[in-house]
Design a protein around this motif. Structure first.
Motif, short mmCIF file in Angstrom:
data_model
loop_
_atom_site.label_atom_id
_atom_site.label_comp_id
_atom_site.label_asym_id
_atom_site.label_seq_id
_atom_site.Cartn_x
_atom_site.Cartn_y
_atom_site.Cartn_z
N ASP A 43 -51.26 3.54 9.41
CA ASP A 43 -52.63 3.79 9.69
C ASP A 43 -52.80 5.19 9.17
O ASP A 43 -52.41 5.97 9.88
CB ASP A 43 -53.29 3.74 11.11
CG ASP A 43 -52.80 2.22 11.68
OD1 ASP A 43 -52.61 1.07 10.74
OD2 ASP A 43 -53.18 1.89 12.81
N ASP A 45 -55.14 7.49 9.20
CA ASP A 45 -56.01 8.22 10.19
C ASP A 45 -56.56 9.35 9.39
O ASP A 45 -57.65 9.81 9.50
CB ASP A 45 -55.69 8.19 11.48
CG ASP A 45 -55.64 7.14 12.08
OD1 ASP A 45 -56.05 5.96 11.74
OD2 ASP A 45 -55.30 7.08 13.45
N HIS A 94 -58.86 -0.06 7.29
CA HIS A 94 -58.84 0.29 8.60
C HIS A 94 -60.34 0.73 9.19
O HIS A 94 -60.60 1.63 9.24
CB HIS A 94 -57.87 1.57 8.58
CG HIS A 94 -57.51 1.98 10.00
ND1 HIS A 94 -56.75 0.96 10.83
CD2 HIS A 94 -57.14 3.31 10.47
CE1 HIS A 94 -56.51 1.77 12.11
NE2 HIS A 94 -56.56 2.75 11.70
N HIS A 131 -59.31 0.27 13.66
CA HIS A 131 -59.13 1.85 14.13
C HIS A 131 -59.52 1.99 15.42
O HIS A 131 -60.67 1.93 15.76
CB HIS A 131 -59.68 2.74 13.09
CG HIS A 131 -59.69 4.33 13.61
ND1 HIS A 131 -58.30 5.03 13.63
CD2 HIS A 131 -60.47 5.19 13.99
CE1 HIS A 131 -58.54 6.14 13.96
NE2 HIS A 131 -59.86 6.21 14.30
N GLY A 132 -58.49 2.32 16.26
CA GLY A 132 -58.68 2.20 17.75
C GLY A 132 -58.91 3.82 18.30
O GLY A 132 -58.24 4.10 19.16
N HIS A 231 -48.41 6.47 11.85
CA HIS A 231 -49.51 7.05 11.35
C HIS A 231 -48.71 8.46 10.72
O HIS A 231 -48.45 9.11 11.15
CB HIS A 231 -50.27 7.73 12.74
CG HIS A 231 -50.91 6.85 13.69
ND1 HIS A 231 -50.38 6.09 14.38
CD2 HIS A 231 -52.33 6.16 13.36
CE1 HIS A 231 -51.04 5.16 15.13
NE2 HIS A 231 -52.14 5.29 14.43
ZN LIG Z 1 -56.32 4.35 13.19
#
Ligand SMILES: [Zn+2]
Length: 264
Positions: A43, A45, A94, A131-132, A231
């Protein structure tokens, strides 16, 4: 040994290889659940440049992984997306459209379709992943109560389409491999308790590596495939960045624990 460095990541990949795992990108993984395969899901981010380093390392080791990009500028960097795709990795979206559209389902879906088309200019995107963000009031998956991503030629959303009876899930959320206690959304209910009961619980990367190298460990004896989420922003050999991640995540975990307590 310092954890969450590219050195420890390389050791993890080598241990998986030695244990006989085949590496599949997300789009192919779904058809091989229950086989001795592993999917490395990343992910992206923040700090997209870090993901390029992870992608290069995997490429050197002959491994294909999957990178999920967000629409925010810290993640959505065209040159990096292109470079990672050129290394043979899968690219996915994402998504966090529900948060961006402040809960308006119609607007969120329109935004989703637009961004999917954008990411498809780099790669024929077939898989997506929520994406949490723990601070968001919205669960991105709520979009799929009204709409169906399969109609957009998306074959897989990992929280909705995988069978966790056949897939063991590991995530570095919270900067450890047992951060499910501090995660609001990145966790697999019910199965997580079962995995812990079977001894499939790990804190450090080295513990996973050791289990992979031990023929009698529960990890070696299990029949599930493995899905690993990382990540890449937190996996670095640069001391300054590494320390920053360590301190930042410790502080974040305190806040996340508080959020979880408040929701109970
Ligand atoms: Zn994420």
């Amino acid at each position: 040994m310092k954890d969450f460095t590219l050195i420890s990541y390389r050791r993890l990949i080598l241990a998986l290889k030695d244990a006989g795992y085949a590496f599949l990108p997300r789009v192919e993984f779904a058809n091989h659940q229950g086989e001795k395969v592993v999917c490395l899901r990343h992910d992206v981010d923040l700090r997209a440049a870090n993901s390029l380093r992870t992608a290069q390392l995997e490429h050197e080791l002959g491994v294909r992984a999957t990178y999920y990009f967000r629409v925010v500028p810290e993640s959505n960097q065209p040159d990096i997306i292109r470079a990672i795709a050129d290394l043979g990795h899968e690219i996915g979206y994402h998504y966090e459209d529900m948060s961006i559209a402040d809960g308006n389902v119609q607007a969120a879906y329109a935004h989703f379709c637009e961004q999917l088309a954008y990411f498809r200019t780099f790669y024929p995107v077939r898989t997506i992943c929520m994406h949490g963000a723990p601070t968001s009031r919205y669960d991105g998956r709520d979009l799929w109560r009204t709409f169906d991503y399969h109609s957009l030629d998306i074959t897989c959303e990992p929280y909705l389409d995988l069978d966790y009876a056949r897939v063991f899930y590991l995530t570095d959320t919270g900067r450890s491999w047992d951060g499910y206690n501090v995660s609001v959304r990145d966790k697999i209910p019910v199965y997580q308790d079962e995995w812990i009961r079977r001894g499939l619980a790990f804190h450090s990367t080295e513990q996973i590596v050791n289990a992979l190298r031990d023929e009698h460990s529960p990890l070696r004896l299990m029949s599930e495939s493995v899905l690993i989420t990382t990540h890449p922003q937190r996996w670095t050999d640069q001391s300054g960045l590494w320390l920053r991640e360590l301190l930042l995540q410790s502080a974040k975990n305190v806040v996340k624990r508080l959020l979880i307590r408040l929701r109970k």
